[in-house]
Structures are given as structure tokens and as C-alpha cells.
Design a protein around this motif. Structure first.
Motif: not given
Length: 345
Positions: A22, A24-26, A30, A56, A228, A232, A235-236, A238
Motif C-alpha cells: 500500500i 503512502y497517500m500524501r 497519489f 471513503t 488529496q 485517510s 488507498t488501495t 483508489f
């Protein structure tokens, strides 16, 4: 399991994205995924200059967000309800102590559009909430007629397109829809967990009410400027969404809908063959709802024992089969024959 519920069987290449590390989203990478996903969603729903708020959350989360942030600005709210999902609009409005007029449609029936206009002309609502497809019954409502009505009486139009997106034709800009909502587990055929509020460009300078924290429109829109979400994300999901959208854009909306329609028409032919009533007056391509003749009380469990998921419909003997996901005429024929065999037990 063979799945004829939402989201249906998913291509292994997309499912396997969930098994990867997974990220990191930041990060800029991403953010690029989010921004690209927004543009592809806007393209597919016919709203190229709009905005997408990603949550989410389930589709009901998006409905909640729309009522809290947008519908709550209005005093005169009009709701179409042809089943449990139309009733959900009403329940959410009631939760926020918003007075509304509920226009009820009988089970699996289409709207009497002449009568609807009389009601709208009498009530003079400021905002109109409806489903494009009432998923509990399979009935598709005529958004073109509803759109004409809303334009004539200057009513803001909000549409739940959760189960019609990429199953039935829908173009936000042409229909003058102010807000559409959809989610990940139906036409997009990925796992549940993401929902989307699509805002037309008419709302680009609108102000919204702040009746919640997580779902606040302004906070989400501010963060989406940099690709963004404020909190949170899944993520997956997305990453799966991004891959699905790339495939859908490459395939084209018309081709996707044509495929889903072909499956629906084929299965409805099988319903006729086995004598199962399809009650929807104007059925969506998304699902076929039908009444079996016998053993409706045991059908759902017996089908699961055979490794097959179908959807119970909340009415005795009534079931629904999705036409989304991986399926073809062979699998639909096998499904219908298995249902028929359970009827004969």
C-alpha cells in the motif's frame, strides 16, 4: 463463488491490485492518481467542467453528505420514492429535521409524469431528489422528463445514479443535473468502499452548509485542489478505481452500456422462458428483478450452497440479478437453469 450481486465478479488483474504494497497517500504520485480519476469520472458521466468529491464511504455516505451540505440550504424539498432507496432520501432529510414532500411510486412502476408535473406545479419545490434507477425494484425513471420539469419550474436537480452509472445512459450536462452521486461497487465494478459526489460547474461558486465534519464539502474541495482527501482514504481502492477508469475510458461509455444491455436482455429472455415475471415497467440495464414461481423461501440459501450469489428483493419470491461485472450468455444460462432446478425441488 459466482457473483450476480454487486460488484459482481472482478477481473483478477484489478482484484490483485489489493495484494500489492500500500503506497503512502500524501505524495505527488497519489495526488496524480486522484486528479486523473476525477477527470475520467467527469468524462464518463458527462460533466467535463465539474468537480468530484471522493469519500471513503458507501453510497449512503454520499447521500448524507449531499443532504447535509447542499439540500439543507433549501426549505422546499421534493423527493421521488419508488422503493427503499427513495425512502432513504426521506430518512436522511428527516434526520436533519428538513421538511420534505414525498412522492411515492408503487412497486416497480414508472412515474406518472403528468401527475408529477401537477404536483411540482402545486408544491413549487426548490430542490428535487430522485434515483435514476430504483435498485430495490429494477425500475428506471425517465431523467429527460424529470430534467425538463425541473428546468421549467427552476428546481435544482439531485440524482442518485449509484446503480445506473455505466449501465444506463446519463449525461449530467445535457440533463442540467446539479449533483449526481455514485459509488465504487456497481457500474465501476470494484470493491465497495468509495463513493463520489459529482458537482456541476453551476455550483463552482456556491456556498455550502457545514453540518458535519468528515463529509464537509468545503474541506474536501479545498484538499482536492492538491489531489488529496482531508482524511485517510481507502488507498488501495483508489488504485483499483484508477485502473478501472482507464479501461472504461478506453472502452467508451456507449460500448460499456451496450454490453450491459445485451446481458440484461438475454437474461430477461430466460425469465420469459421459465415463466418468471419481471415487474419493472421500464427496467434498468443494471439488474433484472423477477418473481420465481416456487421455493422462493429457500432459493437464496440453496443458490449459495451451489456457489452462486443472487440478491433477495425484500418481497416474497422476488429476486434480483446484476448484469455488472464479468458475465456472459453462458454463465447467465447456467444461472437461470440452476434457479429453475431449485424451483423443481
Amino acid at each position: 463463488m459466482e457473483s450476480f450481486v454487486f460488484p459482481g465478479n472482478i477481473e483478477p488483474e484489478i482484484s490483485l491490485i489489493a495484494s500489492r504494497p500500500i503506497p503512502y497517500m500524501r505524495t505527488a504520485a497519489f495526488s496524480a492518481v486522484v486528479k486523473s480519476s476525477e477527470q475520467m469520472l467527469l468524462h464518463l458521466i458527462g460533466c467535463p467542467t465539474g468537480k468530484v468529491i471522493f469519500y471513503t464511504a458507501s453510497g449512503t455516505g454520499a447521500m448524507d453528505a449531499v443532504v447535509a451540505n447542499y439540500v439543507s440550504r433549501y426549505k422546499k424539498i421534493f423527493i421521488i420514492s419508488g422503493g427503499s432507496f427513495g425512502d432513504r432520501w426521506k430518512n436522511i432529510c428527516d434526520y436533519y429535521n428538513l421538511s420534505s414532500t414525498l412522492y411515492k411510486i408503487p412497486f416497480a412502476k414508472d412515474i406518472d409524469y403528468e401527475d408529477l408535473e401537477k404536483k411540482v406545479a402545486s408544491e413549487r419545490p426548490e430542490i428535487f431528489l430522485c434515483q435514476h434507477h430504483e435498485t430495490s425494484t429494477g425500475q428506471l425513471f425517465d431523467l429527460e422528463k424529470i430534467s425538463v420539469l425541473c428546468k421549467k419550474y427552476n428546481v435544482s436537480l439531485v440524482v442518485d445514479a449509484i446503480s445506473s452509472f455505466l449501465a444506463d445512459p446519463l449525461n449530467m450536462a445535457e440533463l442540467g443535473i446539479d449533483i449526481c452521486i455514485t459509488s465504487s461497487q456497481k457500474g465501476l465494478n470494484i470493491a465497495p468502499g468509495l463513493s463520489f459526489v459529482i458537482l456541476s460547474d453551476k455550483l463552482s461558486s456556491a456556498s455550502f452548509n457545514a453540518n458535519g465534519y468528515y463529509f464537509d464539502f468545503e474541506e474536501n474541495l479545498n484538499n482536492l485542489q492538491r489531489g488529496q482527501t482531508p482524511y485517510s482514504p481507502a488507498t488501495t481502492l483508489f488504485l483499483q478505481l484508477h485502473e478501472r477508469l482507464k479501461r472504461d475510458v478506453a472502452c467508451g461509455v456507449d460500448a460499456i452500456i451496450s454490453t450491459v444491455r445485451g446481458r440484461a436482455l438475454y437474461f430477461r429472455g430466460l425469465c420469459k422462458k421459465y415463466g418468471w415475471e419481471v415487474p419493472a415497467e421500464t427496467p434498468s440495464n443494471c439488474i433484472t428483478g423477477f418473481f420465481v414461481k416456487r421455493n422462493g423461501d429457500i432459493l437464496f440459501e440453496k443458490m449459495m450452497e451451489k456457489g452462486i450469489y443472487i440478491m433477495p428483493g425484500g418481497t416474497p419470491g422476488y429476486f434480483r440479478v446484476s448484469h455488472l461485472g464479468i458475465q456472459d450468455e453462458k454463465s447467465l444460462a447456467a444461472l437461470a437453469e440452476t434457479i429453475h432446478q431449485v424451483e423443481l425441488l
